[in-house]
Design a protein around this motif. Structure first.
Motif, PDB file in Angstrom:
ATOM      1  N   ILE A  81       0.586   8.405  -6.715  1.00 45.88           N
ATOM      2  CA  ILE A  81       0.703   9.833  -6.438  1.00 45.88           C
ATOM      3  C   ILE A  81       1.523  10.457  -7.562  1.00 45.88           C
ATOM      4  CG2 ILE A  81       1.490  11.576  -4.800  1.00 45.88           C
ATOM      5  CD1 ILE A  81       1.347   9.401  -2.615  1.00 45.88           C
ATOM      6  N   ALA A  82       0.895  11.367  -8.299  1.00 46.51           N
ATOM      7  CA  ALA A  82       1.563  12.039  -9.415  1.00 46.51           C
ATOM      8  C   ALA A  82       1.260  13.526  -9.326  1.00 46.51           C
ATOM      9  CB  ALA A  82       1.095  11.474 -10.752  1.00 46.51           C
ATOM     10  N   ASP A  83       2.277  14.319  -9.086  1.00 52.71           N
ATOM     11  CA  ASP A  83       2.103  15.755  -8.875  1.00 52.71           C
ATOM     12  C   ASP A  83       1.134  15.963  -7.712  1.00 52.71           C
ATOM     13  OD1 ASP A  83       3.843  16.329 -11.000  1.00 52.71           O
ATOM     14  OD2 ASP A  83       2.205  16.085 -12.451  1.00 52.71           O
ATOM     15  N   ASP A  84       0.018  16.641  -7.971  1.00 55.02           N
ATOM     16  CA  ASP A  84      -0.949  16.894  -6.904  1.00 55.02           C
ATOM     17  C   ASP A  84      -2.138  15.939  -6.969  1.00 55.02           C
ATOM     18  OD1 ASP A  84       0.545  19.024  -5.927  1.00 55.02           O
ATOM     19  OD2 ASP A  84      -0.414  20.449  -7.280  1.00 55.02           O
ATOM     20  N   GLY A 122       4.854   8.189 -11.548  1.00 59.69           N
ATOM     21  CA  GLY A 122       4.795   8.857 -10.257  1.00 59.69           C
ATOM     22  C   GLY A 122       5.240   7.915  -9.140  1.00 59.69           C
ATOM     23  N   THR A 123       4.705   8.114  -7.969  1.00 58.05           N
ATOM     24  CA  THR A 123       5.033   7.296  -6.797  1.00 58.05           C
ATOM     25  C   THR A 123       3.926   6.272  -6.574  1.00 58.05           C
ATOM     26  OG1 THR A 123       6.254   9.107  -5.754  1.00 58.05           O
ATOM     27  CG2 THR A 123       5.480   7.327  -4.315  1.00 58.05           C
ATOM     28  N   HIS A 124       4.324   4.999  -6.467  1.00 52.46           N
ATOM     29  CA  HIS A 124       3.370   3.911  -6.257  1.00 52.46           C
ATOM     30  C   HIS A 124       3.516   3.365  -4.845  1.00 52.46           C
ATOM     31  CE1 HIS A 124       2.556   3.364 -10.650  1.00 52.46           C
ATOM     32  NE2 HIS A 124       3.798   3.839 -10.750  1.00 52.46           N
ATOM     33  N   LEU A 125       2.377   3.136  -4.191  1.00 52.97           N
ATOM     34  CA  LEU A 125       2.380   2.432  -2.906  1.00 52.97           C
ATOM     35  C   LEU A 125       1.390   1.289  -3.001  1.00 52.97           C
ATOM     36  CD1 LEU A 125       2.626   5.779  -1.997  1.00 52.97           C
ATOM     37  CD2 LEU A 125       3.319   4.532   0.042  1.00 52.97           C
ATOM     38  N   TRP A 126       1.913   0.090  -2.807  1.00 55.96           N
ATOM     39  CA  TRP A 126       1.085  -1.114  -2.833  1.00 55.96           C
ATOM     40  C   TRP A 126       0.870  -1.604  -1.410  1.00 55.96           C
ATOM     41  CZ3 TRP A 126      -1.253  -3.040  -7.082  1.00 55.96           C
ATOM     42  CH2 TRP A 126      -0.776  -2.637  -8.338  1.00 55.96           C
ATOM     43  N   TYR A 127      -0.380  -1.867  -1.071  1.00 55.07           N
ATOM     44  CA  TYR A 127      -0.733  -2.430   0.237  1.00 55.07           C
ATOM     45  C   TYR A 127      -1.216  -3.856  -0.006  1.00 55.07           C
ATOM     46  CZ  TYR A 127      -0.430   2.271   2.178  1.00 55.07           C
ATOM     47  OH  TYR A 127       0.025   3.505   2.583  1.00 55.07           O
ATOM     48  N   ARG A 128      -0.391  -4.816   0.435  1.00 53.50           N
ATOM     49  CA  ARG A 128      -0.698  -6.224   0.214  1.00 53.50           C
ATOM     50  C   ARG A 128      -0.869  -6.925   1.558  1.00 53.50           C
ATOM     51  NH1 ARG A 128       3.156  -5.164  -4.068  1.00 53.50           N
ATOM     52  NH2 ARG A 128       2.176  -5.523  -6.106  1.00 53.50           N
ATOM     53  N   ALA A 129      -1.941  -7.734   1.660  1.00 48.50           N
ATOM     54  CA  ALA A 129      -2.253  -8.415   2.924  1.00 48.50           C
ATOM     55  C   ALA A 129      -1.093  -9.318   3.333  1.00 48.50           C
ATOM     56  CB  ALA A 129      -3.523  -9.235   2.768  1.00 48.50           C
ATOM     57  N   ASN A 130      -0.778  -9.328   4.621  1.00 49.55           N
ATOM     58  CA  ASN A 130       0.311 -10.160   5.129  1.00 49.55           C
ATOM     59  C   ASN A 130       0.056 -11.641   4.828  1.00 49.55           C
ATOM     60  OD1 ASN A 130       1.852  -8.002   6.124  1.00 49.55           O
ATOM     61  ND2 ASN A 130       0.721  -7.975   8.054  1.00 49.55           N
ATOM     62  N   SER A 131       1.134 -12.405   4.782  1.00 47.32           N
ATOM     63  CA  SER A 131       1.096 -13.758   4.230  1.00 47.32           C
ATOM     64  C   SER A 131       0.188 -14.721   4.986  1.00 47.32           C
ATOM     65  CB  SER A 131       2.516 -14.330   4.168  1.00 47.32           C
ATOM     66  OG  SER A 131       3.104 -14.343   5.460  1.00 47.32           O
ATOM     67  N   TYR A 132      -0.100 -14.469   6.246  1.00 46.73           N
ATOM     68  CA  TYR A 132      -0.930 -15.389   7.022  1.00 46.73           C
ATOM     69  C   TYR A 132      -2.425 -15.139   6.819  1.00 46.73           C
ATOM     70  CZ  TYR A 132      -0.868 -11.270  10.041  1.00 46.73           C
ATOM     71  OH  TYR A 132      -0.949  -9.984  10.527  1.00 46.73           O
ATOM     72  N   PRO A 136      10.848  11.282   2.032  1.00 51.90           N
ATOM     73  CA  PRO A 136       9.868  11.265   0.941  1.00 51.90           C
ATOM     74  C   PRO A 136       8.946  10.051   0.993  1.00 51.90           C
ATOM     75  CG  PRO A 136      12.031  11.873   0.107  1.00 51.90           C
ATOM     76  CD  PRO A 136      12.232  11.456   1.531  1.00 51.90           C
ATOM     77  N   GLU A 137       9.477   8.892   1.401  1.00 53.66           N
ATOM     78  CA  GLU A 137       8.663   7.682   1.494  1.00 53.66           C
ATOM     79  C   GLU A 137       7.569   7.832   2.544  1.00 53.66           C
ATOM     80  OE1 GLU A 137      11.915   7.826   1.455  1.00 53.66           O
ATOM     81  OE2 GLU A 137      12.758   6.330   0.078  1.00 53.66           O
ATOM     82  N   VAL A 138       7.921   8.403   3.701  1.00 52.00           N
ATOM     83  CA  VAL A 138       6.936   8.577   4.767  1.00 52.00           C
ATOM     84  C   VAL A 138       5.882   9.602   4.365  1.00 52.00           C
ATOM     85  CG1 VAL A 138       6.593   9.298   7.157  1.00 52.00           C
ATOM     86  CG2 VAL A 138       8.534   7.842   6.561  1.00 52.00           C
ATOM     87  N   ARG A 139       6.294  10.690   3.720  1.00 58.36           N
ATOM     88  CA  ARG A 139       5.320  11.687   3.257  1.00 58.36           C
ATOM     89  C   ARG A 139       4.340  11.067   2.269  1.00 58.36           C
ATOM     90  NH1 ARG A 139       9.894  15.118   2.977  1.00 58.36           N
ATOM     91  NH2 ARG A 139       9.929  14.935   0.693  1.00 58.36           N
ATOM     92  N   ALA A 140       4.858  10.247   1.353  1.00 60.12           N
ATOM     93  CA  ALA A 140       3.988   9.585   0.385  1.00 60.12           C
ATOM     94  C   ALA A 140       3.052   8.609   1.072  1.00 60.12           C
ATOM     95  CB  ALA A 140       4.828   8.861  -0.670  1.00 60.12           C
ATOM     96  N   GLN A 141       3.564   7.884   2.059  1.00 59.13           N
ATOM     97  CA  GLN A 141       2.730   6.914   2.776  1.00 59.13           C
ATOM     98  C   GLN A 141       1.616   7.617   3.555  1.00 59.13           C
ATOM     99  OE1 GLN A 141       5.017   4.042   4.971  1.00 59.13           O
ATOM    100  NE2 GLN A 141       3.226   3.269   6.071  1.00 59.13           N
ATOM    101  N   LYS A 142       1.897   8.781   4.098  1.00 58.23           N
ATOM    102  CA  LYS A 142       0.875   9.539   4.822  1.00 58.23           C
ATOM    103  C   LYS A 142      -0.233   9.969   3.870  1.00 58.23           C
ATOM    104  CE  LYS A 142       0.564  13.112   8.410  1.00 58.23           C
ATOM    105  NZ  LYS A 142      -0.545  13.958   7.962  1.00 58.23           N
ATOM    106  N   THR A 143       0.147  10.437   2.687  1.00 58.23           N
ATOM    107  CA  THR A 143      -0.844  10.819   1.670  1.00 58.23           C
ATOM    108  C   THR A 143      -1.677   9.617   1.250  1.00 58.23           C
ATOM    109  OG1 THR A 143       0.561  12.607   0.826  1.00 58.23           O
ATOM    110  CG2 THR A 143      -1.142  11.760  -0.656  1.00 58.23           C
ATOM    111  N   ALA A 144      -1.000   8.486   1.009  1.00 63.25           N
ATOM    112  CA  ALA A 144      -1.702   7.266   0.582  1.00 63.25           C
ATOM    113  C   ALA A 144      -2.661   6.777   1.651  1.00 63.25           C
ATOM    114  CB  ALA A 144      -0.683   6.183   0.246  1.00 63.25           C
TER     115      ALA A 144
END
Length: 290
Positions: free
Chosen positions: A133-136, A110-120, A74-82
């Motif tokens: 991502i919530a429903d459709d 729903g499902t949250h995906l946060w993209y945060r810049a790497n520390s450097y 489920p995590e990978v499917r959500a990441q692909k959508t995001a």
């Protein structure tokens, strides 16, 4: 062509591509070396009808293989959508997303995906991307949504807000470390962001009876990169394979093959369940690999 025949042809194609890499577990030290590529010239004329037929058969086989072999968590499917939403909304690309750490959470919204810049990296310039991502429905936002778009659309790194063009400038700089220095705030070193590995309680173990062979896990990882990132078979084959494979035994009993595929610019890590073949996680790192 039967389903079993399709699988065998797919396996043979992958095996042929990777034969030269077998038996050398220390290829990672040579990732930075670029191989010269020669052009291939078509010497025989092929009837147009045969070409169309071959393309049709290839596409049918590829779809069948993807449908049979690829099983995403489920995590990978959500990441692909995001990821696809970020491509469309902000013009981000596979390589620029390799500069971010992805955090996955679920709640009543729903499902949250946060993209945060790497520390450097200069996080205040790059900002965070959030996908809900919530429903459709898929909702994407960025820290700098309320800022003047010309500030990042110009691609000028002197501007206080960075988008895709500035990220690509960093990735393509001759010396990315030196290029980045003027844009880093004078502050204490930031801690590394938590990543998917931090959600796993695991130890490294030896392969055991019942675990799929590493080659099978490698085939699944290659197919996942082609499907997940839209890479071609040739692109995937150009990366170094068989880099320090290992099995992670998780506290919940899952056994995961860790498959690493890399070159001087990018490193992919794919976790494959040794029992079910599920693609548990896919991670890309860019900007300083090698």
């Amino acid at each position: 062509m039967t389903e079993q025949q399709e699988k065998m042809k797919f396996r043979e194609a992958i095996d042929h591509t990777l034969t030269a890499l077998d038996g050398d577990p220390f290829l990672y030290q040579r990732i930075a070396a670029d191989a010269e590529k020669g052009e291939k010239t078509m010497k025989h004329w092929i009837p147009k009808g045969l070409v169309i037929a071959l393309i049709t058969l290839f596409c049918m086989g590829a779809v069948a293989v993807a449908a049979v072999l690829l099983n995403y968590s489920p995590e990978v499917r959500a990441q692909k959508t995001a990821m696809e939403a970020l491509y469309q909304e902000y013009g981000l690309t596979r390589t620029s997303l390799g500069l971010f750490t992805v955090e996955y959470t679920e709640d009543e919204q729903g499902t949250h995906l946060w993209y945060r810049a790497n520390s450097y990296l200069p996080a205040e310039r790059i900002g965070d991307y959030h996908v809900l991502i919530a429903d459709d429905k898929v909702e994407v936002t960025w820290t700098h949504d309320d800022k003047e778009p010309t500030m990042w659309e110009s691609g000028n790194p002197e501007n206080p807000y960075w988008g895709e063009k500035q990220l690509q400038a960093y990735l393509h700089a001759e010396n990315s470390y030196e290029w980045l220095q003027p844009y880093l705030a004078e502050e204490v070193e930031k801690p590394d962001l938590p990543n998917f590995y931090d959600t796993l309680d695991f130890v490294v173990v030896e392969q055991a009876a019942g675990d799929m062979p590493f080659r099978d896990a490698q085939d699944l990882a290659d197919a996942a990169l082609m499907d997940f990132y839209g890479m071609t078979e040739e692109e995937v084959a150009d990366y170094e394979h068989f880099i320090d494979p290992r099995i992670l035994l998780c506290a919940d009993g899952r056994r995961l093959w860790e498959v690493t595929i890399a070159n001087a610019e990018s490193c992919y890590q794919v976790l494959v369940d040794t029992q079910t073949g599920e693609i548990v996680n896919i991670m890309i790192t860019t900007g300083g690999v090698g």
